[in-house]
Design a protein around this motif. Structure first.
Motif, PDB file in Angstrom:
ATOM      1  N   ALA A 198      -2.731   0.167   5.609  1.00  0.00           N
ATOM      2  CA  ALA A 198      -2.012  -0.876   5.972  1.00  0.00           C
ATOM      3  C   ALA A 198      -2.932  -1.764   6.835  1.00  0.00           C
ATOM      4  O   ALA A 198      -2.936  -2.944   6.743  1.00  0.00           O
ATOM      5  CB  ALA A 198      -0.835  -0.629   6.386  1.00  0.00           C
ATOM      6  N   LEU A 199      -3.445  -1.327   7.799  1.00  0.00           N
ATOM      7  CA  LEU A 199      -4.362  -1.872   8.736  1.00  0.00           C
ATOM      8  C   LEU A 199      -5.524  -2.567   7.818  1.00  0.00           C
ATOM      9  O   LEU A 199      -5.880  -3.858   8.010  1.00  0.00           O
ATOM     10  CB  LEU A 199      -4.912  -1.011   9.647  1.00  0.00           C
ATOM     11  CG  LEU A 199      -3.847  -0.630  10.890  1.00  0.00           C
ATOM     12  CD1 LEU A 199      -4.639   0.356  11.582  1.00  0.00           C
ATOM     13  CD2 LEU A 199      -3.384  -1.889  11.659  1.00  0.00           C
ATOM     14  N   GLU A 200      -6.064  -1.972   6.829  1.00  0.00           N
ATOM     15  CA  GLU A 200      -7.035  -2.490   5.851  1.00  0.00           C
ATOM     16  C   GLU A 200      -6.347  -3.600   5.479  1.00  0.00           C
ATOM     17  O   GLU A 200      -7.145  -4.768   4.883  1.00  0.00           O
ATOM     18  CB  GLU A 200      -7.619  -1.507   5.057  1.00  0.00           C
ATOM     19  CG  GLU A 200      -8.424  -0.769   5.710  1.00  0.00           C
ATOM     20  CD  GLU A 200      -8.953   0.518   4.599  1.00  0.00           C
ATOM     21  OE1 GLU A 200      -8.390   0.245   3.508  1.00  0.00           O
ATOM     22  OE2 GLU A 200      -9.580   1.636   5.082  1.00  0.00           O
ATOM     23  N   ALA A 201      -5.195  -3.919   4.871  1.00  0.00           N
ATOM     24  CA  ALA A 201      -4.626  -5.011   4.154  1.00  0.00           C
ATOM     25  C   ALA A 201      -4.109  -6.031   5.102  1.00  0.00           C
ATOM     26  O   ALA A 201      -3.485  -7.009   4.646  1.00  0.00           O
ATOM     27  CB  ALA A 201      -3.148  -4.193   3.408  1.00  0.00           C
ATOM     28  N   ALA A 203       4.802   9.500  13.167  1.00  0.00           N
ATOM     29  CA  ALA A 203       3.594   9.809  14.375  1.00  0.00           C
ATOM     30  C   ALA A 203       2.372   9.647  13.705  1.00  0.00           C
ATOM     31  O   ALA A 203       1.551   8.930  14.354  1.00  0.00           O
ATOM     32  CB  ALA A 203       3.823  11.333  14.694  1.00  0.00           C
ATOM     33  N   GLY A 204       1.966   9.784  12.604  1.00  0.00           N
ATOM     34  CA  GLY A 204       0.923   9.682  12.047  1.00  0.00           C
ATOM     35  C   GLY A 204       0.588   8.129  11.754  1.00  0.00           C
ATOM     36  O   GLY A 204      -0.633   7.579  11.995  1.00  0.00           O
ATOM     37  N   ALA A 205       1.341   7.390  11.266  1.00  0.00           N
ATOM     38  CA  ALA A 205       1.393   6.061  11.263  1.00  0.00           C
ATOM     39  C   ALA A 205       1.080   5.380  12.484  1.00  0.00           C
ATOM     40  O   ALA A 205       0.453   4.587  12.621  1.00  0.00           O
ATOM     41  CB  ALA A 205       2.374   5.399  10.592  1.00  0.00           C
ATOM     42  N   CYS A 234       0.790  -1.405   0.166  1.00  0.00           N
ATOM     43  CA  CYS A 234       0.091   0.123   0.088  1.00  0.00           C
ATOM     44  C   CYS A 234       1.034   1.123  -0.169  1.00  0.00           C
ATOM     45  O   CYS A 234       2.079   1.414   0.365  1.00  0.00           O
ATOM     46  CB  CYS A 234      -0.906   0.092   1.041  1.00  0.00           C
ATOM     47  SG  CYS A 234      -0.330  -0.041   2.712  1.00  0.00           S
ATOM     48  N   ALA A 235       0.204   2.301  -0.343  1.00  0.00           N
ATOM     49  CA  ALA A 235       1.019   3.633  -0.572  1.00  0.00           C
ATOM     50  C   ALA A 235       0.249   4.710  -0.333  1.00  0.00           C
ATOM     51  O   ALA A 235      -0.928   4.679  -0.388  1.00  0.00           O
ATOM     52  CB  ALA A 235       1.836   3.648  -1.760  1.00  0.00           C
ATOM     53  N   ALA A 236       0.890   5.869  -0.085  1.00  0.00           N
ATOM     54  CA  ALA A 236       0.239   7.230   0.160  1.00  0.00           C
ATOM     55  C   ALA A 236       1.230   8.300  -0.133  1.00  0.00           C
ATOM     56  O   ALA A 236       2.501   8.296  -0.100  1.00  0.00           O
ATOM     57  CB  ALA A 236      -0.234   7.528   1.402  1.00  0.00           C
ATOM     58  N   SER A 237       0.631   9.431  -1.019  1.00  0.00           N
ATOM     59  CA  SER A 237       1.623  10.426  -1.300  1.00  0.00           C
ATOM     60  C   SER A 237       0.682  11.626  -1.480  1.00  0.00           C
ATOM     61  O   SER A 237      -0.425  11.867  -1.455  1.00  0.00           O
ATOM     62  CB  SER A 237       2.117  10.318  -2.718  1.00  0.00           C
ATOM     63  OG  SER A 237       2.664  11.306  -3.210  1.00  0.00           O
ATOM     64  N   LYS A 281      -0.884   8.889   8.461  1.00  0.00           N
ATOM     65  CA  LYS A 281      -1.911   8.495   9.148  1.00  0.00           C
ATOM     66  C   LYS A 281      -2.830   7.625   7.896  1.00  0.00           C
ATOM     67  O   LYS A 281      -3.241   6.576   8.161  1.00  0.00           O
ATOM     68  CB  LYS A 281      -3.074   9.618   9.708  1.00  0.00           C
ATOM     69  CG  LYS A 281      -4.372   9.203  10.634  1.00  0.00           C
ATOM     70  CD  LYS A 281      -4.685  10.231  11.144  1.00  0.00           C
ATOM     71  CE  LYS A 281      -4.066  11.094  12.195  1.00  0.00           C
ATOM     72  NZ  LYS A 281      -4.881  12.159  12.705  1.00  0.00           N
ATOM     73  N   ILE A 282      -2.940   8.027   6.755  1.00  0.00           N
ATOM     74  CA  ILE A 282      -3.500   7.508   5.715  1.00  0.00           C
ATOM     75  C   ILE A 282      -2.897   6.070   5.196  1.00  0.00           C
ATOM     76  O   ILE A 282      -3.593   4.997   4.967  1.00  0.00           O
ATOM     77  CB  ILE A 282      -3.587   8.515   4.440  1.00  0.00           C
ATOM     78  CG1 ILE A 282      -4.538   9.657   4.559  1.00  0.00           C
ATOM     79  CG2 ILE A 282      -3.917   7.728   3.113  1.00  0.00           C
ATOM     80  CD1 ILE A 282      -4.660  10.740   3.663  1.00  0.00           C
ATOM     81  N   VAL A 283      -1.604   6.062   5.239  1.00  0.00           N
ATOM     82  CA  VAL A 283      -1.088   4.669   4.892  1.00  0.00           C
ATOM     83  C   VAL A 283      -1.081   3.918   6.100  1.00  0.00           C
ATOM     84  O   VAL A 283      -0.982   2.511   5.619  1.00  0.00           O
ATOM     85  CB  VAL A 283       0.619   4.963   4.543  1.00  0.00           C
ATOM     86  CG1 VAL A 283       1.371   5.328   5.669  1.00  0.00           C
ATOM     87  CG2 VAL A 283       1.108   4.090   3.594  1.00  0.00           C
ATOM     88  N   GLY A 284      -1.253   4.229   7.527  1.00  0.00           N
ATOM     89  CA  GLY A 284      -1.345   3.356   8.490  1.00  0.00           C
ATOM     90  C   GLY A 284      -2.731   2.646   8.333  1.00  0.00           C
ATOM     91  O   GLY A 284      -2.870   1.753   8.654  1.00  0.00           O
ATOM     92  N   GLU A 285      -3.715   3.424   8.093  1.00  0.00           N
ATOM     93  CA  GLU A 285      -4.944   3.108   7.793  1.00  0.00           C
ATOM     94  C   GLU A 285      -5.098   2.071   6.644  1.00  0.00           C
ATOM     95  O   GLU A 285      -5.811   0.814   6.953  1.00  0.00           O
ATOM     96  CB  GLU A 285      -5.807   4.172   7.560  1.00  0.00           C
ATOM     97  CG  GLU A 285      -6.350   5.035   8.694  1.00  0.00           C
ATOM     98  CD  GLU A 285      -6.893   6.287   8.511  1.00  0.00           C
ATOM     99  OE1 GLU A 285      -7.271   6.409   7.567  1.00  0.00           O
ATOM    100  OE2 GLU A 285      -7.149   7.055   9.546  1.00  0.00           O
TER     101      GLU A 285
END
Length: 122
Positions: free
Chosen positions: A87-90, A113-115, A54-57, A81-85
């Motif tokens: 990753a959790l979905e995956a 910190a966001g992750a 997964c990725a976010a940019s 935070k978005i990439v953490g969410e």
């Protein structure tokens, strides 16, 4: 006469040295950060299979409206935070943090910190 290396060349050497020691596995993938002057990109990578899970940019069109009013540090925290969410979905709960040769401060620390806020462990 010695030629002084530029900062990015030194960062790439540092990143290669760190990558010798850390690698992402299917059980614990690598959370990789790339930072440019304007943008930040984060990927969760399985190095064994050679795939990005997964990725976010900050360059994603869907996020442009949210990111327009934010500072670069706040945008980096949101991307973490978005990439953490994602990753959790995956189904990914723990990762190895790869700071990409950058110093762990500023935007790189905000991504981490966001992750962590999203629920990733590292």
């Amino acid at each position: 006469m010695f030629k002084k290396r530029d900062r990015n060349e030194i960062r790439v050497i540092r990143h290669a040295r760190v990558r010798k020691k850390i690698s992402g596995t299917p059980e614990m993938p690598r959370l990789s950060v790339y930072r440019s002057l304007k943008h930040i990109q984060v990927q969760v990578i399985d190095d064994v299979a050679g795939k990005t899970l997964c990725a976010a940019s900050t360059m994603e069109k869907a996020l442009q409206e949210q990111l327009n009013e934010l500072t670069k540090k706040d945008a980096a925290k949101l991307i973490g935070k978005i990439v953490g969410e994602r990753a959790l979905e995956a189904g990914i709960k723990t990762v190895v943090f790869d700071r990409g040769g950058y110093v762990y401060t500023g935007r790189v620390a905000e991504v981490a910190a966001g992750a962590r806020e999203a629920g990733l462990d590292f």
